[in-house]
Design a protein around this motif. Structure first.
Motif, short mmCIF file in Angstrom:
data_model
loop_
_atom_site.label_atom_id
_atom_site.label_comp_id
_atom_site.label_asym_id
_atom_site.label_seq_id
_atom_site.Cartn_x
_atom_site.Cartn_y
_atom_site.Cartn_z
N LEU A 57 8.80 -13.61 1.60
CA LEU A 57 7.43 -13.78 1.15
C LEU A 57 6.56 -13.95 2.40
O LEU A 57 6.91 -14.71 3.30
CB LEU A 57 7.29 -14.99 0.24
N ALA A 58 5.44 -13.25 2.45
CA ALA A 58 4.66 -13.23 3.70
C ALA A 58 3.16 -13.36 3.44
O ALA A 58 2.63 -12.83 2.46
CB ALA A 58 4.94 -11.94 4.47
N ILE A 59 2.50 -14.07 4.36
CA ILE A 59 1.04 -14.13 4.39
C ILE A 59 0.58 -13.88 5.83
O ILE A 59 1.39 -13.88 6.75
CB ILE A 59 0.50 -15.49 3.90
N THR A 324 2.64 -11.04 0.17
CA THR A 324 3.58 -9.92 0.14
C THR A 324 4.95 -10.43 -0.30
O THR A 324 5.39 -11.49 0.14
CB THR A 324 3.72 -9.28 1.53
N GLU A 325 5.61 -9.67 -1.15
CA GLU A 325 7.01 -9.93 -1.48
C GLU A 325 7.84 -8.71 -1.06
O GLU A 325 7.57 -7.59 -1.50
CB GLU A 325 7.23 -10.19 -2.96
N ILE A 326 8.82 -8.94 -0.20
CA ILE A 326 9.73 -7.89 0.23
C ILE A 326 11.12 -8.24 -0.27
O ILE A 326 11.62 -9.35 -0.02
CB ILE A 326 9.76 -7.76 1.78
N ASP A 327 11.72 -7.32 -0.98
CA ASP A 327 13.09 -7.49 -1.48
C ASP A 327 14.00 -6.54 -0.71
O ASP A 327 13.71 -5.35 -0.60
CB ASP A 327 13.16 -7.19 -2.97
N GLY A 344 8.80 -3.37 -1.42
CA GLY A 344 7.78 -4.38 -1.15
C GLY A 344 6.60 -4.24 -2.07
O GLY A 344 6.30 -3.15 -2.58
N SER A 345 5.92 -5.35 -2.30
CA SER A 345 4.73 -5.34 -3.13
C SER A 345 3.77 -6.42 -2.67
O SER A 345 4.18 -7.44 -2.13
CB SER A 345 5.09 -5.55 -4.61
N ASN A 346 2.50 -6.19 -2.87
CA ASN A 346 1.47 -7.18 -2.62
C ASN A 346 0.90 -7.65 -3.95
O ASN A 346 0.70 -6.85 -4.86
CB ASN A 346 0.36 -6.59 -1.75
N THR A 347 0.65 -8.94 -4.04
CA THR A 347 0.15 -9.54 -5.27
C THR A 347 -1.07 -10.39 -4.98
O THR A 347 -1.07 -11.20 -4.06
CB THR A 347 1.24 -10.43 -5.92
N VAL A 348 -2.12 -10.19 -5.77
CA VAL A 348 -3.33 -10.98 -5.63
C VAL A 348 -3.07 -12.39 -6.16
O VAL A 348 -2.42 -12.58 -7.19
CB VAL A 348 -4.49 -10.32 -6.39
#
Length: 583
Positions: A57-59, A324-327, A344-348
């Motif tokens: 998980l990234a910011i 960001t979530e990277i699996d 990977g996906s980005n979520t608001v």
């Protein structure tokens, strides 16, 4: 300027929304120099017991945006987003059921922060990130806003403050004398069962040009690719094959197809441009994933590595509005990430989830103290005084700040300034009429406009050097954007965009109070300490002689508003036209 540490004032000496997510898989390449696997987009599965599922998980670019206020918005969302209370909840929800999860960041977590964090030297933000579960971050340029010594205090803490629970990495931040990094270059996350992931952290090589040089004396910011490749080899020698780079440099999603297979939340970014493209295409294939920042953009991209294999590049917008979530699948036999099984996906960060109680407690502790410090009225304004739509134009608030800095240094014993110039990037917020009580400009609002605690500095410059400074506004080999210096009243010139190169700044148009600026004459010019060190690639300012340091920039602005923005006669927005633009 008021600075608060340990919550005591001192005087400064010097649930995710599914529709919001974009997901991209990086292709069917397996491992480093491995083989084409059957993988393809998505999916974990296969080799149970020999493979485990990692979650990153990234910011990035959080900039101390702790409060869930109305200014945090995101295109396509009617309600405001972000806020530490909700970001923490979203991250906690994303971690649920994940045995191999870590939360990371790509710099600029502090610096250029809202008043609530900045007035306490960003200690509330570090406490928030500790409680949020951030385990490692790269440094960004704004981590150096108050100098390396202050960054070390932020990391280590002091008698009133515990410091960061996570390592700040700076592999390319080195001591000029020894060539050795002054921060940890990498960190290895050791999960259960011998699963290891190495994180190399870096800031952009150009950091030295965009922070005050006084605070980074003796430091060098080295090439990102050479640094990443060096430490990727070192990690591999130590048996760490799964490698992630946290880099405070980024790119810009573009609509055209650039062959980089990008996706963004607004659906417009299908390609990629910017510094990260070159960096990603030349960074060693030993690196599996690159998590970026700095540009405040949001994207999930696949950029080929030097071997031509797909590799994921991500960025999560800014201010905690997106995460960001990277699996990824980790193969215990190769001790490596399986490239074909990275998505990977980005979520608001919506606010339709419960507020995290630990974050609420931090806000409840610091909020009243910040409100007390910031509620003091320093002056009155008659209307909104705003920044420009870009940094490539003259704008009213920039003119007002330049006027304030010239006024504070015009007296002979204060510098004897003839005029002042202000960098557009130093103006961080609008000064709005209805922000609180209509017309009142509070200390918190003024501080938010100028949060960097630069000094005003008056220097000798020749007319020729002043012309060179204006020419350095234009794109060059050192900076690919135009930055228009904001000018104080009385100084004027013409910018002819129909011409090319430095000829755009019309040499014989420079004037002070209607009199031509003479190339061989010497003038007293006020700038801030960031510019005086050559910041933003305005190198000629570093040549200025007979330097006289004055007040902090925010104090000069406060004093100007108090003098000229009275309740009976509030100050208005300066008229534009000090810079005449042709074309």
């Amino acid at each position: 300027m008021l600075s608060i540490r340990g919550k005591r004032p001192v005087v400064a000496a010097l649930g995710a929304v599914a529709l919001a997510a974009t997901t991209i898989a990086v292709g069917a390449w397996s491992g480093h120099g491995g083989h084409w696997g059957p993988g393809g987009p998505g999916g974990h599965g296969g080799h149970h017991g020999k493979q485990v599922e990692l979650q990153l998980l990234a910011i990035n670019d959080f900039h101390g945006n702790l409060e869930a206020d109305s200014s945090l918005t995101y295109p396509g969302f009617e309600e405001p987003v972000g806020g530490a209370e909700y970001l923490a909840t979203h991250l906690a929800q994303a971690r649920e059921g994940e045995k191999y999860s870590t939360t990371v960041a790509a710099g600029d977590l502090i610096g250029a922060s809202p008043f609530l964090s900045a007035v306490f030297d960003d200690e509330p933000t570090i406490e928030s990130l500790n409680a949020m579960g951030v385990e490692v971050s790269s440094v960004g340029n704004h981590e150096f806003d108050d100098g390396f010594e202050e960054l070390q205090r932020i990391i280590d803490g002091d008698e009133h403050f515990d410091g960061a629970d996570f390592p700040y990495l700076g592999a390319n931040v080195v001591d000029e004398a020894t060539g050795e990094p002054v921060l940890d270059p990498y960190w290895v996350k050791q999960f259960k069962g011998g699963v290891k992931v190495g994180f190399i952290g870096m800031t952009l090589e150009g950091t030295g040009d965009i922070v005050s040089k006084a605070g980074i004396e003796g430091l060098e910011f080295r090439d990102e690719v050479e640094t990443a490749n060096k430490y990727a080899k070192e990690l591999k020698r130590k048996g760490v094959n799964a490698i992630v780079v946290l880099l405070h440099e980024g790119g810009v999603p573009v609509a055209e197809d650039t062959g980089h297979d990008c996706e963004s939340l607004d659906g417009t970014g299908t390609g990629m441009s910017g510094p990260i493209v070159d960096i990603a295409e030349t960074t060693s294939p030993l690196v599996d994933i690159i998590i970026t920042g700095h540009t405040h953009n949001e994207y999930v991209c696949s950029v080929p590595d030097p071997a031509g294999n797909p590799r994921m590049i991500t960025s999560a917008s800014s201010y905690g509005k997106v995460f960001t979530e990277i699996d990824a699948t980790y193969d215990k036999r190769t001790k490596d990430i399986v490239r074909s099984k990275v998505s990977g996906s980005n979520t608001v960060v919506t606010r339709d989830v419960e507020a995290d109680p630990a974050q609420t407690a931090i806000l409840d502790e610091y909020g009243p103290l910040a409100e007390e410090a910031g509620s003091r009225v320093v002056g009155y304004i008659a209307e909104d005084i705003t920044r420009g739509a870009t940094r490539a134009e003259e704008f009213p608030l920039g003119s007002l700040i330049a006027d304030a800095q010239w006024w504070s240094t015009a007296a002979e014993d204060a510098g004897g300034a003839d005029f002042a110039l202000m960098n557009p990037g130093g103006v961080r917020a609008d000064l709005l009429y209805d922000q609180g009580t209509p017309g009142e400009a509070t200390y918190a609002e003024v501080f938010t406009v100028q949060p960097f605690a630069n000094y005003v500095v008056t220097v000798d410059l020749t007319g020729a050097q002043i012309l060179e400074a204006l020419q350095q506004q234009l794109p060059s080999a050192d900076r690919d954007t135009t930055l228009v210096l904001q000018v104080s009243e009385g100084f004027t010139y013409t910018w002819d965009t129909t011409l090319t190169g430095t000829d755009q700044i019309v040499a014989d148009s420079l004037a002070l109070n209607g009199e031509p600026i003479e190339a061989e004459e010497t003038y007293r010019v006020t700038i801030n300490s960031f510019l005086a060190d050559g910041g933003d690639s305005f190198y000629v300012f570093a040549e200025g002689e007979n330097r006289l340091f004055g007040a902090l920039d925010v104090d000069a602005f406060e004093d100007y508003l108090a003098e000229f923005g009275t309740e009976a006669d509030p100050i208005g927005a300066p008229e534009l036209g000090r810079v005449t633009v042709i074309g």
